[in-house]
Scaffold this motif. Structure first.
Motif, PDB file in Angstrom:
ATOM      1  N   LYS A  29       0.815  -1.219   0.000  1.00 44.42           N
ATOM      2  CA  LYS A  29       0.000   0.000   0.000  1.00 44.42           C
ATOM      3  C   LYS A  29       0.846   1.265   0.000  1.00 44.42           C
ATOM      4  O   LYS A  29       0.376   2.332  -0.403  1.00 44.42           O
ATOM      5  CB  LYS A  29      -0.931  -0.002   1.213  1.00 44.42           C
ATOM      6  N   GLY A  30       2.076   1.168   0.509  1.00 43.69           N
ATOM      7  CA  GLY A  30       2.960   2.324   0.521  1.00 43.69           C
ATOM      8  C   GLY A  30       2.659   3.342   1.591  1.00 43.69           C
ATOM      9  O   GLY A  30       3.031   4.512   1.464  1.00 43.69           O
ATOM     10  N   ARG A  31       2.011   2.921   2.686  1.00 40.90           N
ATOM     11  CA  ARG A  31       1.705   3.829   3.792  1.00 40.90           C
ATOM     12  C   ARG A  31       2.000   3.148   5.112  1.00 40.90           C
ATOM     13  O   ARG A  31       1.718   1.968   5.297  1.00 40.90           O
ATOM     14  CB  ARG A  31       0.235   4.282   3.756  1.00 40.90           C
ATOM     15  N   PHE A  32       2.560   3.916   6.050  1.00 43.17           N
ATOM     16  CA  PHE A  32       2.929   3.348   7.342  1.00 43.17           C
ATOM     17  C   PHE A  32       1.679   3.174   8.209  1.00 43.17           C
ATOM     18  O   PHE A  32       0.981   4.138   8.509  1.00 43.17           O
ATOM     19  CB  PHE A  32       3.921   4.271   8.056  1.00 43.17           C
ATOM     20  N   PRO A  33       1.379   1.942   8.655  1.00 42.20           N
ATOM     21  CA  PRO A  33       0.204   1.727   9.500  1.00 42.20           C
ATOM     22  C   PRO A  33       0.507   2.023  10.969  1.00 42.20           C
ATOM     23  O   PRO A  33       1.484   1.518  11.521  1.00 42.20           O
ATOM     24  CB  PRO A  33      -0.091   0.240   9.293  1.00 42.20           C
ATOM     25  N   ARG A  34      -0.311   2.828  11.591  1.00 45.97           N
ATOM     26  CA  ARG A  34      -0.141   3.133  13.017  1.00 45.97           C
ATOM     27  C   ARG A  34      -0.107   1.856  13.856  1.00 45.97           C
ATOM     28  O   ARG A  34       0.534   1.792  14.893  1.00 45.97           O
ATOM     29  CB  ARG A  34      -1.297   4.005  13.519  1.00 45.97           C
ATOM     30  N   SER A 152       5.715  11.763   9.891  1.00 47.23           N
ATOM     31  CA  SER A 152       4.944  12.997  10.120  1.00 47.23           C
ATOM     32  C   SER A 152       3.483  12.852   9.721  1.00 47.23           C
ATOM     33  O   SER A 152       2.605  13.470  10.333  1.00 47.23           O
ATOM     34  CB  SER A 152       5.573  14.168   9.367  1.00 47.23           C
ATOM     35  N   THR A 153       3.180  12.020   8.739  1.00 47.61           N
ATOM     36  CA  THR A 153       1.802  11.909   8.260  1.00 47.61           C
ATOM     37  C   THR A 153       0.890  11.175   9.242  1.00 47.61           C
ATOM     38  O   THR A 153      -0.339  11.283   9.142  1.00 47.61           O
ATOM     39  CB  THR A 153       1.749  11.180   6.903  1.00 47.61           C
ATOM     40  N   ILE A 154       1.470  10.426  10.167  1.00 42.69           N
ATOM     41  CA  ILE A 154       0.638   9.708  11.147  1.00 42.69           C
ATOM     42  C   ILE A 154       0.966  10.115  12.582  1.00 42.69           C
ATOM     43  O   ILE A 154       0.360   9.609  13.522  1.00 42.69           O
ATOM     44  CB  ILE A 154       0.800   8.177  11.019  1.00 42.69           C
ATOM     45  N   ALA A 155       1.900  11.043  12.753  1.00 45.57           N
ATOM     46  CA  ALA A 155       2.332  11.420  14.102  1.00 45.57           C
ATOM     47  C   ALA A 155       1.262  12.216  14.838  1.00 45.57           C
ATOM     48  O   ALA A 155       0.466  12.941  14.236  1.00 45.57           O
ATOM     49  CB  ALA A 155       3.619  12.238  14.029  1.00 45.57           C
ATOM     50  N   GLY A 187       3.114  18.222   4.325  1.00 48.17           N
ATOM     51  CA  GLY A 187       2.988  18.069   2.884  1.00 48.17           C
ATOM     52  C   GLY A 187       2.798  16.621   2.455  1.00 48.17           C
ATOM     53  O   GLY A 187       2.653  15.717   3.278  1.00 48.17           O
ATOM     54  N   GLU A 188       2.823  16.404   1.152  1.00 45.24           N
ATOM     55  CA  GLU A 188       2.690  15.067   0.594  1.00 45.24           C
ATOM     56  C   GLU A 188       3.982  14.279   0.802  1.00 45.24           C
ATOM     57  O   GLU A 188       5.076  14.822   0.658  1.00 45.24           O
ATOM     58  CB  GLU A 188       2.374  15.137  -0.895  1.00 45.24           C
TER      59      GLU A 188
END
Length: 379
Positions: A29-34, A152-155, A187-188
């Motif tokens: 998926k390319g996204r870090f899961p919490r 940073s996107t999930i912090a 940002g992205e």
């Protein structure tokens, strides 16, 4: 506090098949899961590792980092270690109730914390930070931007490295503050060479915070960061051990199953002995880390830097040789994971301080033996 064997059992419970599947899905998926950090926190792994107060249990740090490296995902390993490095900073230097609460929530996995340090053009040189802190009636106004902020996107909270507003840029006035991520413009995420789901993005901020949010007062920020970075660098070294064990095992199996010129690759002496050398050096690194843990002392920044840069360079060599064994198949994206592991390993030589910066830290600790020189060297 559990002993080492109990801690390993705890790691077994967390790093199970479901955890690995979660990691593999995140790669796709390319996204870090919490959930990766939340699971480790809920299981009590961070709490057990930090049961000694502000001093981490180095033995458990090494065990955890080797498990992370063995996941076959630099994104997962580095993401968890970045969160844990932020805990290190908060655990030792967080004096206010506000900061202690963040540390506790981070340890339990309820809050994710990351560090905002690197600015455009700054790289590992944190003394050139241009983000500023201006005193206000109730605290400080923080203004600036950071180029590379992983997680940073999930912090929930970002630790910001800033400089006290002043015309004197050489005054050593670097400070550190904790700020809720929802007050920061994120940002992205970047598209990167490796560590695909370790979300790394630029941030911008212009916020006012109370004095309770200050972790390190102006002039002490670099010293405080050094403490956190020492933890991160030891973790990276342990992750390299785990990653190399995984890659070597898979590659040796390939050598024993693949036939060339009427023999398995493993029967070709040149390849077999090359891998024996690599395995021996990885084992040396493993026992060096465990030796540090057995010493009972907390490694200083030079020792941690030396371990990290040595491990990173070895890891890059190991993964290159593993990729080589798979031949043309190894160079393809998909059939074998070694190409991704090879790309991921490069991050170890860049993140947490580049080779040259770390060697300078090691060089600063070199001590001459003038008495020995006088005795043994003739003019």
């Amino acid at each position: 506090m559990t002993d080492t064997m109990e801690f390993e059992k705890l790691l077994d419970q967390v790093f199970d098949t479901e955890f690995r599947v979660l990691t593999e899905e995140a790669e796709q998926k390319g996204r870090f899961p919490r959930e990766l950090i939340e699971r480790i926190g809920r299981a009590g792994i961070f709490r057990d590792k930090w049961s000694r107060g502000h001093r981490p249990d180095i033995g458990k740090l090494v065990l955890l980092s080797e498990r992370l490296g063995g996941l076959g995902s630099a994104s997962a390993g580095v993401g968890v270690s970045l969160h844990d490095s932020a805990i290190a900073v908060l655990r030792r230097f967080g004096r206010s109730e506000y900061l202690r609460d963040i540390a506790e929530r981070a340890i339990s996995g309820e809050a994710i914390v990351c560090l905002g340090a690197s600015e455009a053009g700054g790289g590992s040189d944190l003394q050139v930070v241009s983000s500023i802190a201006e005193p206000t009636a109730d605290g400080y106004r923080l203004r600036g931007a950071k180029k590379f902020v992983s997680l940073s996107t999930i912090a929930d909270v970002i630790l910001l490295v800033v400089r006290l507003a002043s015309e004197d840029r050489d005054s050593g006035d670097v400070a550190l503050f904790a700020v809720e991520a929802d007050r920061i413009s994120i940002g992205e995420p970047y598209q990167k060479l490796g560590a695909g789901f370790l979300d790394t993005a630029p941030i911008e901020f212009d916020v006012e915070v109370s004095a309770d949010a200050m972790i390190a007062r102006p002039g002490t920020g670099l010293a405080v960061l050094s403490w956190g970075l020492a933890n991160e660098r030891l973790s990276v070294a342990g992750q390299v051990v785990g990653a190399c064990d995984l890659a070597l095992g898979v590659s040796i199996a390939e050598m024993m199953r693949r036939t060339q010129f009427g023999k398995t690759l493993f029967e070709h002496q040149a390849l077999r002995l090359r891998f024996a050398d690599l395995q021996a050096r990885v084992d040396q690194l493993r026992y060096a880390l465990r030796g540090i843990a057995a010493s009972g002392s907390t490694p200083d920044i030079r020792t941690a830097s030396a371990m990290k840069v040595t491990a990173a360079r070895l890891g890059e060599e190991v993964l290159s040789e593993c990729l080589h064994v798979f031949g043309g198949t190894g160079y393809l994206v998909g059939p074998a994971p070694v190409e991704r592991w090879w790309r991921d390993m490069k991050l170890a030589r860049v993140g947490g301080g580049a080779d040259e910066v770390l060697w300078e830290l090691v060089a600063a600790g070199l001590r001459p033996d003038f008495a020995g020189h006088d005795r043994w060297v003739r003019a």
